[in-house]
Write an enzyme that holds these catalytic residues in place. Structure first.
Site, mmCIF file in Angstrom:
data_model
loop_
_atom_site.group_PDB
_atom_site.id
_atom_site.type_symbol
_atom_site.label_atom_id
_atom_site.label_comp_id
_atom_site.label_asym_id
_atom_site.label_seq_id
_atom_site.Cartn_x
_atom_site.Cartn_y
_atom_site.Cartn_z
ATOM 1 N N ARG A 38 36.493 18.847 33.534
ATOM 2 C CA ARG A 38 36.571 17.636 32.711
ATOM 3 C C ARG A 38 35.169 17.083 32.506
ATOM 4 O O ARG A 38 34.523 16.646 33.450
ATOM 5 C CB ARG A 38 37.485 16.592 33.379
ATOM 6 C CG ARG A 38 37.745 15.389 32.491
ATOM 7 C CD ARG A 38 38.921 14.574 32.988
ATOM 8 N NE ARG A 38 38.594 13.743 34.139
ATOM 9 C CZ ARG A 38 39.487 13.021 34.808
ATOM 10 N NH1 ARG A 38 40.752 13.044 34.472
ATOM 11 N NH2 ARG A 38 39.113 12.274 35.827
ATOM 12 N N SER A 107 49.131 15.252 29.492
ATOM 13 C CA SER A 107 49.201 14.026 30.288
ATOM 14 C C SER A 107 50.328 13.133 29.798
ATOM 15 O O SER A 107 50.501 12.948 28.586
ATOM 16 C CB SER A 107 47.889 13.234 30.188
ATOM 17 O OG SER A 107 46.836 13.912 30.837
ATOM 18 N N LYS A 136 40.051 7.970 35.982
ATOM 19 C CA LYS A 136 40.910 8.243 34.826
ATOM 20 C C LYS A 136 41.281 6.905 34.198
ATOM 21 O O LYS A 136 42.171 6.223 34.651
ATOM 22 C CB LYS A 136 42.153 9.023 35.261
ATOM 23 C CG LYS A 136 42.965 9.579 34.092
ATOM 24 C CD LYS A 136 43.966 10.613 34.576
ATOM 25 C CE LYS A 136 44.847 11.129 33.448
ATOM 26 N NZ LYS A 136 44.105 11.770 32.359
#
Length: 207
Positions: A38, A107, A136
């Site tokens: 990420r 997600s 996040k």
């Protein structure tokens, strides 16, 4: 397959004195076989360069490399899959670009998003955020253990929980029936990513 899924964060790795490649190799050596790369701030060119380095590591340890968000990077390096969020490219477009042999994770933050995902042939859903987290920021709520447990009973897909999960709470998370657990700081932010990974895996196995 290990139930532990590593999601990388370059800044957290750097703050702990490591680079991403080191953390990924130590985690894979300790037993992780799912790694999500990420990188929110890298250019496409730099992301591809890093992804090639990480892919060489994951292949050495027979682990899966999933690219976060950036489908073009996943295609360019022939990664094992891609993980997309609610605001990213649509699942249909991602599948067309990735093909049907690749992994696609999605997600979800709540029941409506989970219900929509149930109509798609995604390979897994990432359920966020279980606890409060600073890594996040694109989540709409903090589900907690009971919220996670409820969502796990309402999907046909494999489920990975993420958000604030660490050594103190990983056992109660795995006891919800979730397929696996994704962590960022609990590995990336530690002095010894290898030892942290071993501890987390042992906690999961003993839950």
């Amino acid at each position: 397959m290990s139930k532990l899924y590593l999601v990388t964060d370059s800044l957290i790795c750097q703050q702990a004195g490591h680079n991403v490649e080191y953390v990924v190799e130590q985690a894979c050596k300790a037993g992780v076989n799912w790694v999500q790369l990420r990188e929110k701030d890298l250019s496409t060119e730099d992301f591809i360069a890093l992804a090639h380095k990480v892919l060489a590591i994951t292949r050495m340890y027979n682990a899966k490399l999933i690219i976060n968000d950036r489908v073009e990077v996943a295609v360019a390096v022939d990664a094992d899959g891609v993980h997309i969020g609610q605001e990213d490219m649509s699942y249909t477009q991602a599948r067309q670009l990735m093909g049907y042999t690749k992994i696609i994770g999605l997600s979800v933050n709540n029941l409506p998003e989970l219900t929509t995902a149930n109509a798609l042939d995604v390979d897994y859903v990432g359920i966020a955020s279980i606890f409060s987290t600073t890594t996040k920021l694109d989540t709409t709520s903090e589900l907690g253990v009971e919220g996670l447990r409820s969502l796990c009973t309402q999907t046909k897909h494999s489920t990975y929980a993420i958000g604030g999960i660490n050594q103190t709470n990983i056992q109660q998370v795995i006891q919800t029936g979730v397929t696996g657990v994704a962590v960022v700081s609990a590995i990336c932010g530690t002095a010894s990513p290898y030892d942290a990974t071993r501890t987390l895996i042992q906690l999961i196995e003993n839950a």
